[in-house]
Design a protein around this motif. Structure first.
Motif, PDB file in Angstrom:
ATOM      1  N   LYS A   3       6.220 -13.346   4.099  1.00  0.00           N
ATOM      2  CA  LYS A   3       6.682 -11.996   4.421  1.00  0.00           C
ATOM      3  C   LYS A   3       6.604 -11.769   5.941  1.00  0.00           C
ATOM      4  O   LYS A   3       7.523 -11.196   6.539  1.00  0.00           O
ATOM      5  CB  LYS A   3       5.841 -10.959   3.675  1.00  0.00           C
ATOM      6  CG  LYS A   3       6.228  -9.532   3.976  1.00  0.00           C
ATOM      7  CD  LYS A   3       5.326  -8.554   3.258  1.00  0.00           C
ATOM      8  CE  LYS A   3       5.571  -7.142   3.730  1.00  0.00           C
ATOM      9  NZ  LYS A   3       4.604  -6.191   3.150  1.00  0.00           N
ATOM     10  N   TYR A   7       9.654 -10.891   8.344  1.00  0.00           N
ATOM     11  CA  TYR A   7       9.579  -9.712   9.209  1.00  0.00           C
ATOM     12  C   TYR A   7       9.984 -10.090  10.641  1.00  0.00           C
ATOM     13  O   TYR A   7      10.782  -9.394  11.270  1.00  0.00           O
ATOM     14  CB  TYR A   7       8.164  -9.123   9.179  1.00  0.00           C
ATOM     15  CG  TYR A   7       8.025  -7.845   9.952  1.00  0.00           C
ATOM     16  CD1 TYR A   7       8.228  -6.611   9.329  1.00  0.00           C
ATOM     17  CD2 TYR A   7       7.696  -7.842  11.309  1.00  0.00           C
ATOM     18  CE1 TYR A   7       8.100  -5.416  10.039  1.00  0.00           C
ATOM     19  CE2 TYR A   7       7.573  -6.662  12.025  1.00  0.00           C
ATOM     20  CZ  TYR A   7       7.774  -5.459  11.377  1.00  0.00           C
ATOM     21  OH  TYR A   7       7.663  -4.282  12.081  1.00  0.00           O
ATOM     22  N   ALA A  35      11.714 -10.008  -2.906  1.00  0.00           N
ATOM     23  CA  ALA A  35      10.551  -9.104  -3.025  1.00  0.00           C
ATOM     24  C   ALA A  35       9.978  -8.730  -1.659  1.00  0.00           C
ATOM     25  O   ALA A  35       9.795  -7.535  -1.379  1.00  0.00           O
ATOM     26  CB  ALA A  35       9.484  -9.717  -3.934  1.00  0.00           C
ATOM     27  N   PRO A  36       9.701  -9.708  -0.761  1.00  0.00           N
ATOM     28  CA  PRO A  36       9.193  -9.301   0.560  1.00  0.00           C
ATOM     29  C   PRO A  36      10.221  -8.505   1.376  1.00  0.00           C
ATOM     30  O   PRO A  36       9.842  -7.608   2.136  1.00  0.00           O
ATOM     31  CB  PRO A  36       8.832 -10.616   1.252  1.00  0.00           C
ATOM     32  CG  PRO A  36       9.311 -11.720   0.395  1.00  0.00           C
ATOM     33  CD  PRO A  36       9.633 -11.155  -0.950  1.00  0.00           C
ATOM     34  N   LEU A  38      12.310  -6.349   0.153  1.00  0.00           N
ATOM     35  CA  LEU A  38      12.205  -4.972  -0.350  1.00  0.00           C
ATOM     36  C   LEU A  38      10.919  -4.299   0.127  1.00  0.00           C
ATOM     37  O   LEU A  38      10.918  -3.102   0.426  1.00  0.00           O
ATOM     38  CB  LEU A  38      12.302  -4.944  -1.879  1.00  0.00           C
ATOM     39  CG  LEU A  38      13.706  -5.176  -2.433  1.00  0.00           C
ATOM     40  CD1 LEU A  38      13.673  -5.349  -3.941  1.00  0.00           C
ATOM     41  CD2 LEU A  38      14.642  -4.045  -2.047  1.00  0.00           C
ATOM     42  N   GLU A  39       9.834  -5.058   0.212  1.00  0.00           N
ATOM     43  CA  GLU A  39       8.575  -4.486   0.725  1.00  0.00           C
ATOM     44  C   GLU A  39       8.777  -3.994   2.155  1.00  0.00           C
ATOM     45  O   GLU A  39       8.331  -2.902   2.520  1.00  0.00           O
ATOM     46  CB  GLU A  39       7.456  -5.524   0.690  1.00  0.00           C
ATOM     47  CG  GLU A  39       6.915  -5.814  -0.694  1.00  0.00           C
ATOM     48  CD  GLU A  39       5.872  -6.922  -0.671  1.00  0.00           C
ATOM     49  OE1 GLU A  39       5.092  -7.012   0.311  1.00  0.00           O
ATOM     50  OE2 GLU A  39       5.829  -7.701  -1.650  1.00  0.00           O
ATOM     51  N   ILE A  40       9.446  -4.806   2.958  1.00  0.00           N
ATOM     52  CA  ILE A  40       9.712  -4.425   4.350  1.00  0.00           C
ATOM     53  C   ILE A  40      10.661  -3.231   4.382  1.00  0.00           C
ATOM     54  O   ILE A  40      10.446  -2.269   5.118  1.00  0.00           O
ATOM     55  CB  ILE A  40      10.291  -5.625   5.147  1.00  0.00           C
ATOM     56  CG1 ILE A  40       9.260  -6.746   5.238  1.00  0.00           C
ATOM     57  CG2 ILE A  40      10.748  -5.183   6.534  1.00  0.00           C
ATOM     58  CD1 ILE A  40       9.803  -8.086   5.703  1.00  0.00           C
ATOM     59  N   PHE A  42      11.093  -0.894   2.167  1.00  0.00           N
ATOM     60  CA  PHE A  42      10.474   0.346   1.711  1.00  0.00           C
ATOM     61  C   PHE A  42       9.232   0.751   2.512  1.00  0.00           C
ATOM     62  O   PHE A  42       8.548   1.712   2.165  1.00  0.00           O
ATOM     63  CB  PHE A  42      10.196   0.294   0.211  1.00  0.00           C
ATOM     64  CG  PHE A  42      11.478   0.304  -0.592  1.00  0.00           C
ATOM     65  CD1 PHE A  42      12.413   1.316  -0.420  1.00  0.00           C
ATOM     66  CD2 PHE A  42      11.768  -0.704  -1.499  1.00  0.00           C
ATOM     67  CE1 PHE A  42      13.611   1.331  -1.125  1.00  0.00           C
ATOM     68  CE2 PHE A  42      12.964  -0.700  -2.226  1.00  0.00           C
ATOM     69  CZ  PHE A  42      13.873   0.320  -2.031  1.00  0.00           C
ATOM     70  N   ASN A  43       8.968   0.044   3.605  1.00  0.00           N
ATOM     71  CA  ASN A  43       7.988   0.504   4.581  1.00  0.00           C
ATOM     72  C   ASN A  43       8.787   1.415   5.515  1.00  0.00           C
ATOM     73  O   ASN A  43       9.127   1.056   6.645  1.00  0.00           O
ATOM     74  CB  ASN A  43       7.372  -0.690   5.322  1.00  0.00           C
ATOM     75  CG  ASN A  43       6.260  -0.283   6.246  1.00  0.00           C
ATOM     76  OD1 ASN A  43       5.862   0.878   6.297  1.00  0.00           O
ATOM     77  ND2 ASN A  43       5.763  -1.238   7.007  1.00  0.00           N
ATOM     78  N   SER A  49      12.559  -1.655   8.954  1.00  0.00           N
ATOM     79  CA  SER A  49      13.013  -1.382   7.579  1.00  0.00           C
ATOM     80  C   SER A  49      14.533  -1.193   7.549  1.00  0.00           C
ATOM     81  O   SER A  49      15.181  -1.550   6.563  1.00  0.00           O
ATOM     82  CB  SER A  49      12.307  -0.155   6.986  1.00  0.00           C
ATOM     83  OG  SER A  49      12.756   1.045   7.586  1.00  0.00           O
ATOM     84  N   THR A  73      11.909  -1.676  -8.801  1.00  0.00           N
ATOM     85  CA  THR A  73      11.411  -1.487  -7.433  1.00  0.00           C
ATOM     86  C   THR A  73      12.412  -0.698  -6.602  1.00  0.00           C
ATOM     87  O   THR A  73      12.041   0.257  -5.901  1.00  0.00           O
ATOM     88  CB  THR A  73      11.158  -2.864  -6.766  1.00  0.00           C
ATOM     89  OG1 THR A  73      10.250  -3.594  -7.571  1.00  0.00           O
ATOM     90  CG2 THR A  73      10.602  -2.712  -5.370  1.00  0.00           C
ATOM     91  N   ASN A  77      11.857   3.404  -5.406  1.00  0.00           N
ATOM     92  CA  ASN A  77      11.524   3.627  -3.996  1.00  0.00           C
ATOM     93  C   ASN A  77      12.667   4.113  -3.115  1.00  0.00           C
ATOM     94  O   ASN A  77      12.428   4.557  -1.999  1.00  0.00           O
ATOM     95  CB  ASN A  77      10.960   2.338  -3.398  1.00  0.00           C
ATOM     96  CG  ASN A  77       9.621   1.993  -3.995  1.00  0.00           C
ATOM     97  OD1 ASN A  77       8.630   2.630  -3.712  1.00  0.00           O
ATOM     98  ND2 ASN A  77       9.598   0.978  -4.849  1.00  0.00           N
TER      99      ASN A  77
END
Length: 187
Positions: A3, A7, A35-36, A38-40, A42-43, A49, A73, A77
């Protein structure tokens, strides 16, 4: 790729189609990166982002079925996204989803998009319509809501009301899309 490495790579993404497509293909070729990404994405208070949203939109444009394992997810979000340059691609992904779901061609989304997902997309699209958003998210939302209105009879009256109410206050682009949607609704 971790991740953290993803980034860092997102720093190289810019508005160019070439860069967005390059990184979208990287994610498509490495599904573990969705998945990572989407994590980035949704930050939502991090400027990176937005770049994640651009890549995600292009990924969905190239291979929409890649979103299927992440529908929960995404729909749970997407309402949190608030930076203008991230809202537009998220609204575009909603349009991709609804067009695939209601389209004539077979698509895996037709069996994976459930009632909860639809409700969240509808709710978020209405939020974009009534909030102070730019034209593009509103235009994508109009299309999504129009398509959902084929299934949910309460949507057309609400959508028509919003479009008619906001018509005079909006840009020429909004008016053109609103005219098209209102014409379709009245048929």
């Amino acid at each position: 790729m971790t991740k953290a490495e993803l980034y860092q790579e997102l720093n190289y993404v810019n508005h160019s189609r070439e860069k967005r497509l390059k990184y979208a293909n990287l994610v498509i070729d490495n599904p573990k990166l969705v998945a990572p990404l989407l994590e980035i994405l949704f930050n939502v208070d991090d400027k990176i982002s937005c770049r994640a949203a651009w890549v995600f939109e292009f990924m969905c444009g190239e291979k929409l079925e890649a979103i299927i394992p992440f529908l929960d997810t995404f729909t749970d979000n997407m309402h949190k996204v608030h930076l203008d340059s991230a809202v537009r691609p998220i609204a575009k992904v909603c349009e991709y989803i609804t067009k695939a779901y209601y389209g004539k061609e077979d698509h895996l989304l037709k069996t994976h998009l459930n009632e909860k997902h639809k409700e969240k997309i509808i709710e978020t699209c209405f939020d974009w319509m009534i909030n102070d958003e730019k034209v593009a998210p509103k235009a994508y939302s109009m299309v999504s809501l129009y398509l959902f209105g084929q299934e949910y009879d309460w949507i057309y009256p609400e959508l028509s009301l919003i479009l008619e109410r906001d018509f005079q206050l909006q840009s020429a682009a909004f008016k053109a899309r609103a005219r098209q949607i209102l014409k379709k609704i009245k048929k």
